[in-house]
Design a protein around this motif. Structure first.
Motif, PDB file in Angstrom:
ATOM      1  N   ASP A 106       0.824  -1.209   0.000  1.00 45.30           N
ATOM      2  CA  ASP A 106       0.000   0.000   0.000  1.00 45.30           C
ATOM      3  C   ASP A 106       0.858   1.258   0.000  1.00 45.30           C
ATOM      4  O   ASP A 106       0.592   2.202  -0.740  1.00 45.30           O
ATOM      5  CB  ASP A 106      -0.935  -0.010   1.207  1.00 45.30           C
ATOM      6  CG  ASP A 106      -1.830  -1.232   1.212  1.00 45.30           C
ATOM      7  OD1 ASP A 106      -2.343  -1.582   0.135  1.00 45.30           O
ATOM      8  OD2 ASP A 106      -1.996  -1.846   2.280  1.00 45.30           O
ATOM      9  N   GLU A 107       1.873   1.273   0.858  1.00 41.29           N
ATOM     10  CA  GLU A 107       2.759   2.435   0.872  1.00 41.29           C
ATOM     11  C   GLU A 107       3.987   2.146   1.721  1.00 41.29           C
ATOM     12  O   GLU A 107       3.966   1.334   2.641  1.00 41.29           O
ATOM     13  CB  GLU A 107       2.060   3.686   1.413  1.00 41.29           C
ATOM     14  CG  GLU A 107       1.712   3.620   2.888  1.00 41.29           C
ATOM     15  CD  GLU A 107       1.250   4.954   3.445  1.00 41.29           C
ATOM     16  OE1 GLU A 107       1.077   5.902   2.654  1.00 41.29           O
ATOM     17  OE2 GLU A 107       1.075   5.046   4.669  1.00 41.29           O
ATOM     18  N   ALA A 108       5.077   2.820   1.372  1.00 39.24           N
ATOM     19  CA  ALA A 108       6.281   2.870   2.200  1.00 39.24           C
ATOM     20  C   ALA A 108       6.725   4.323   2.219  1.00 39.24           C
ATOM     21  O   ALA A 108       6.923   4.928   1.156  1.00 39.24           O
ATOM     22  CB  ALA A 108       7.378   1.972   1.639  1.00 39.24           C
ATOM     23  N   ARG A 109       6.847   4.907   3.411  1.00 35.95           N
ATOM     24  CA  ARG A 109       7.153   6.327   3.540  1.00 35.95           C
ATOM     25  C   ARG A 109       8.295   6.547   4.517  1.00 35.95           C
ATOM     26  O   ARG A 109       8.458   5.808   5.499  1.00 35.95           O
ATOM     27  CB  ARG A 109       5.911   7.092   4.011  1.00 35.95           C
ATOM     28  CG  ARG A 109       4.812   7.106   2.978  1.00 35.95           C
ATOM     29  CD  ARG A 109       3.476   7.453   3.559  1.00 35.95           C
ATOM     30  NE  ARG A 109       3.408   8.827   4.026  1.00 35.95           N
ATOM     31  CZ  ARG A 109       2.298   9.383   4.502  1.00 35.95           C
ATOM     32  NH1 ARG A 109       1.180   8.666   4.576  1.00 35.95           N
ATOM     33  NH2 ARG A 109       2.286  10.620   4.900  1.00 35.95           N
ATOM     34  N   LEU A 110       9.089   7.576   4.230  1.00 37.30           N
ATOM     35  CA  LEU A 110      10.190   7.976   5.089  1.00 37.30           C
ATOM     36  C   LEU A 110       9.964   9.409   5.547  1.00 37.30           C
ATOM     37  O   LEU A 110       9.529  10.267   4.763  1.00 37.30           O
ATOM     38  CB  LEU A 110      11.521   7.878   4.338  1.00 37.30           C
ATOM     39  CG  LEU A 110      11.923   6.485   3.827  1.00 37.30           C
ATOM     40  CD1 LEU A 110      13.218   6.577   3.027  1.00 37.30           C
ATOM     41  CD2 LEU A 110      12.068   5.497   4.974  1.00 37.30           C
ATOM     42  N   TYR A 111      10.268   9.669   6.822  1.00 42.73           N
ATOM     43  CA  TYR A 111      10.112  10.999   7.402  1.00 42.73           C
ATOM     44  C   TYR A 111      11.464  11.499   7.892  1.00 42.73           C
ATOM     45  O   TYR A 111      12.278  10.729   8.424  1.00 42.73           O
ATOM     46  CB  TYR A 111       9.152  10.983   8.594  1.00 42.73           C
ATOM     47  CG  TYR A 111       7.830  10.295   8.346  1.00 42.73           C
ATOM     48  CD1 TYR A 111       6.948  10.748   7.390  1.00 42.73           C
ATOM     49  CD2 TYR A 111       7.468   9.175   9.105  1.00 42.73           C
ATOM     50  CE1 TYR A 111       5.734  10.125   7.176  1.00 42.73           C
ATOM     51  CE2 TYR A 111       6.259   8.544   8.901  1.00 42.73           C
ATOM     52  CZ  TYR A 111       5.387   9.014   7.936  1.00 42.73           C
ATOM     53  OH  TYR A 111       4.194   8.383   7.729  1.00 42.73           O
ATOM     54  N   LEU A 112      11.697  12.778   7.736  1.00 45.17           N
ATOM     55  CA  LEU A 112      12.933  13.393   8.207  1.00 45.17           C
ATOM     56  C   LEU A 112      12.632  14.797   8.715  1.00 45.17           C
ATOM     57  O   LEU A 112      11.954  15.581   8.041  1.00 45.17           O
ATOM     58  CB  LEU A 112      13.963  13.474   7.072  1.00 45.17           C
ATOM     59  CG  LEU A 112      15.234  14.278   7.354  1.00 45.17           C
ATOM     60  CD1 LEU A 112      16.073  13.628   8.447  1.00 45.17           C
ATOM     61  CD2 LEU A 112      16.057  14.450   6.071  1.00 45.17           C
TER      62      LEU A 112
END
Length: 361
Positions: A106-112
């Protein structure tokens, strides 16, 4: 028309009179979105407190790492990281069509978040890296006042409107067009004073693409939060060459024992489109029953009227979802959804069963 207005009044009264992270967590804990999230309006990366709560209070049986220091997302005072991955298996049964099943990412997300001045000035990025190519969802600079009573941010961001549900397919998020798939570029200012939380954004109105006219989009949201209940209102106006769109909504939450209730009702008015003017309604009533630590049962009823001038074109969606968080930063979701629409449209009458795995940091 009176019956429809009565339905929405009932929806809000039921939600407020009896009634990562999803907004029901905030209702269960009596907190604001900004308590656990880097984004003051919720969604996306969790802050150190949000990660600590997700590690200690959310799972059924947290794993003790016995390493002296657990994950909070903060690598230092100046750098914080986060991520989110959702994978699922789904079975869809549509009338007069062959049923189908599939595995999906469905999704893969990275936060910074890079904090030049800790707790004051930061740059934040929310990047979806899968499926498909890389796609930026949020990228903005944010400045907080010294006492954190107000902030301002500029760049690309999710718009402040209604309940920030994780499920973008919900009618209130899909029909309004304001969800976590449609960020926009502009500026936002907000206040966090006592029980009040409010935001105002001025953006291009192009859902994150380049500006194509002189019109602008205005989005506003205000919420009054107490430990057991909350009530809020939202407004959005998008002035575009292809037509004007105006949204107005009310939302509420209430905690009754181990059950957290959510409710939202939205009115959508489109002008200048092919066919002239169209008015729509969308609503949600949701109950989240914390059966035990790590186990939540979500029951929801949704309503959508795609054209106020047409009779018998309404759609409903009923959902039952069991959310199980066995250990920290891992959640399993098992659910069924029943769609009920006009008989001539098979897709509006489908049945869906799914199992989703959500790993988050």
């Amino acid at each position: 028309m009176n019956g429809r207005i009565g339905f929405f009044l009932w929806l809000l009264l039921a939600g407020s009179g009896t009634v990562m992270a999803e907004p029901y967590f905030a209702v269960q804990q009596g907190m604001k979105c900004v308590t656990c999230h880097v984004n003051p309006t919720g969604g996306g990366m969790r802050n150190a407190f949000g990660n600590t709560w997700a590690r200690t209070s959310l799972p059924a049986r947290p794993i003790d790492l016995q390493m002296g220091e657990d994950w909070t997302g903060s690598l230092s005072r100046y750098i914080s990281l986060g991520s989110n991955l959702r994978a699922s298996a789904a079975y869809v049964d549509t009338p007069h069509q062959q049923s189908r099943s599939a595995f999906d990412l469905d999704e893969a997300r990275l936060y910074l978040e890079l904090s030049a001045i800790p707790d004051r000035l930061a740059v934040y990025l929310d990047q979806r890296v899968a499926p498909g190519g890389s796609d930026n969802l949020e990228a903005y600079a944010r400045y907080w006042s010294a006492n954190r009573s107000w902030y301002v941010k500029a760049g690309q961001m999710y718009l402040p409107y209604g309940l920030r549900l994780e499920d973008d397919s919900a009618f209130i998020r899909q029909v309004s067009g304001i969800n976590m798939e449609t960020p926009d570029r502009g500026v936002e200012a907000g206040i966090e004073m006592g029980a009040w939380s409010a935001q105002l954004a001025i953006t291009n109105g192009t859902a994150g693409t380049a500006e194509n006219d002189q019109g602008k989009q205005f989005s506003g949201r205000a919420e009054f939060v107490k430990s057991l209940w909350r009530f809020g209102a939202s407004y959005n106006f998008n002035d575009a060459d292809v037509g004007e769109r105006q949204l107005a909504g009310l939302f509420a939450g209430l905690r009754t024992g181990s059950v957290a209730w959510l409710a939202e009702a939205d009115y959508i008015e489109d002008k200048g489109l092919v066919g002239g003017k169209r008015n729509q309604w969308a609503g949600l009533l949701e109950a989240n029953w914390m059966l035990s630590q790590g186990n939540n049962l979500k029951l929801s009823a949704e309503y959508f009227d795609p054209d106020d001038d047409l009779n018998e074109d309404e759609q409903t969606r009923w959902s039952a979802v069991w959310e199980y968080t066995p250990i920290q930063f891992l959640q399993l979701r098992l659910g069924v959804r029943i769609y009920d629409g006009i008989p001539q449209n098979d897709l509006q009458n489908r049945r869906l069963a799914f199992l989703q795995v959500n790993a988050f940091l």
